[in-house]
Motif scaffolding. Structure first.
Motif, mmCIF file in Angstrom:
data_model
loop_
_atom_site.group_PDB
_atom_site.id
_atom_site.type_symbol
_atom_site.label_atom_id
_atom_site.label_comp_id
_atom_site.label_asym_id
_atom_site.label_seq_id
_atom_site.Cartn_x
_atom_site.Cartn_y
_atom_site.Cartn_z
ATOM 1 N N SER A 94 0.825 -1.208 0.000
ATOM 2 C CA SER A 94 0.000 0.000 0.000
ATOM 3 C C SER A 94 0.859 1.259 0.000
ATOM 4 O O SER A 94 0.574 2.226 -0.707
ATOM 5 C CB SER A 94 -0.927 0.025 1.225
ATOM 6 O OG SER A 94 -1.851 -1.031 1.184
ATOM 7 N N THR A 95 1.924 1.244 0.805
ATOM 8 C CA THR A 95 2.796 2.406 0.905
ATOM 9 C C THR A 95 3.491 2.695 -0.425
ATOM 10 O O THR A 95 3.629 3.855 -0.829
ATOM 11 C CB THR A 95 3.845 2.193 2.012
ATOM 12 O OG1 THR A 95 3.174 1.999 3.259
ATOM 13 C CG2 THR A 95 4.771 3.387 2.133
ATOM 14 N N ALA A 96 3.921 1.649 -1.107
ATOM 15 C CA ALA A 96 4.558 1.832 -2.407
ATOM 16 C C ALA A 96 3.596 2.472 -3.404
ATOM 17 O O ALA A 96 3.960 3.382 -4.153
ATOM 18 C CB ALA A 96 5.062 0.494 -2.938
ATOM 19 N N VAL A 97 2.356 1.985 -3.403
ATOM 20 C CA VAL A 97 1.359 2.520 -4.337
ATOM 21 C C VAL A 97 0.963 3.941 -3.952
ATOM 22 O O VAL A 97 0.976 4.853 -4.786
ATOM 23 C CB VAL A 97 0.106 1.620 -4.359
ATOM 24 C CG1 VAL A 97 -0.939 2.190 -5.322
ATOM 25 C CG2 VAL A 97 0.464 0.206 -4.762
ATOM 26 N N GLN A 98 0.628 4.131 -2.699
ATOM 27 C CA GLN A 98 0.114 5.423 -2.264
ATOM 28 C C GLN A 98 1.187 6.502 -2.273
ATOM 29 O O GLN A 98 0.900 7.669 -2.554
ATOM 30 C CB GLN A 98 -0.505 5.282 -0.878
ATOM 31 C CG GLN A 98 -1.743 4.395 -0.876
ATOM 32 C CD GLN A 98 -2.218 4.035 0.507
ATOM 33 O OE1 GLN A 98 -1.711 4.547 1.513
ATOM 34 N NE2 GLN A 98 -3.191 3.140 0.600
ATOM 35 N N GLY A 99 2.438 6.124 -1.975
ATOM 36 C CA GLY A 99 3.518 7.098 -2.042
ATOM 37 C C GLY A 99 3.696 7.645 -3.444
ATOM 38 O O GLY A 99 3.893 8.851 -3.639
ATOM 39 N N SER A 100 3.614 6.771 -4.423
ATOM 40 C CA SER A 100 3.694 7.212 -5.816
ATOM 41 C C SER A 100 2.463 8.026 -6.197
ATOM 42 O O SER A 100 2.548 8.997 -6.952
ATOM 43 C CB SER A 100 3.819 6.001 -6.743
ATOM 44 O OG SER A 100 4.950 5.225 -6.425
#
Length: 208
Positions: free
Chosen positions: A130-136
């Protein structure tokens, strides 16, 4: 909730309010409060509506990595369609109460549930994706057009050159248009997702 989503799509998240949504619906704001008690509830319903429109399949695909990647790409497409949404789900330590969004976390945990991880570790895997997706996706919320980016880069070139000359920066001083393209939201999403999945692979291998 479609009215609230239309407002945010047209005017951005800052325009979304109980009063503005009531006006979009052509009803009095007090009528709106009879159905939705406050703005926090409105936000929860907006997030629920958007994630509910993009449910993950009932079963996984071809293994944990394929499953996690599928879930990441599905979530990414939601943010691409509604960039402001990332400001809600990633811009806070208190995420919305939306069952359909939570289903993504549960689905990711189930993707690695048979890999020997403790429950907290399964949760860490899900949150890492989730962090990888949401950070981008946060950069999508603030992104401008390619033409605007190029114009900005050109207008700031002399200032950029001066900053580079002020310190010993042998690598970053080579930054130019090609490098600017390398860190676009889409390219950073692909890179961060790949790195995240590679890291999870190492973690799972250590449990084998």
């Amino acid at each position: 909730m479609e009215a609230a989503i239309r407002i945010a799509d047209r005017e951005g998240l800052e325009a979304l309010s109980m009063r503005r949504t009531a006006a979009e619906l052509g009803v009095g704001v007090m009528s709106q409060y009879r159905h939705v008690p406050d703005k926090d509830a409105l936000i929860d319903l907006v997030v629920e509506t958007l994630f509910a429109a993009h449910p993950l399949p009932a079963h996984g695909t071809d293994g944990w990595r394929a499953d996690l990647e599928l879930s990441a790409r599905c979530e990414w497409e939601i943010y691409r369609a509604h960039p402001w949404l990332a400001l809600i789900v990633a811009g806070t330590t208190r995420p919305p109460l939306a069952a359909s969004m939570m289903a993504y976390t549960d689905w990711r945990m189930r993707a690695v549930a048979d890999r020997g991880l403790a429950f907290p570790e399964m949760l860490q895997v899900a949150v890492a994706v989730s962090t990888a997706v949401q950070g981008s996706a946060l950069t999508l919320a603030r992104a401008t057009s390619a033409a605007e980016d190029e114009a900005w880069l050109a207008s700031r070139q002399s200032a950029i050159t001066a900053v580079f000359a002020s310190r010993d920066l042998p690598l970053i001083s080579q930054f130019g248009a090609a490098e600017f393209q390398a860190v676009t939201p889409q390219n950073m999403f692909e890179f961060m997702l790949r790195c995240t999945l590679d890291g999870i692979k190492v973690t799972l291998a250590n449990r084998a």
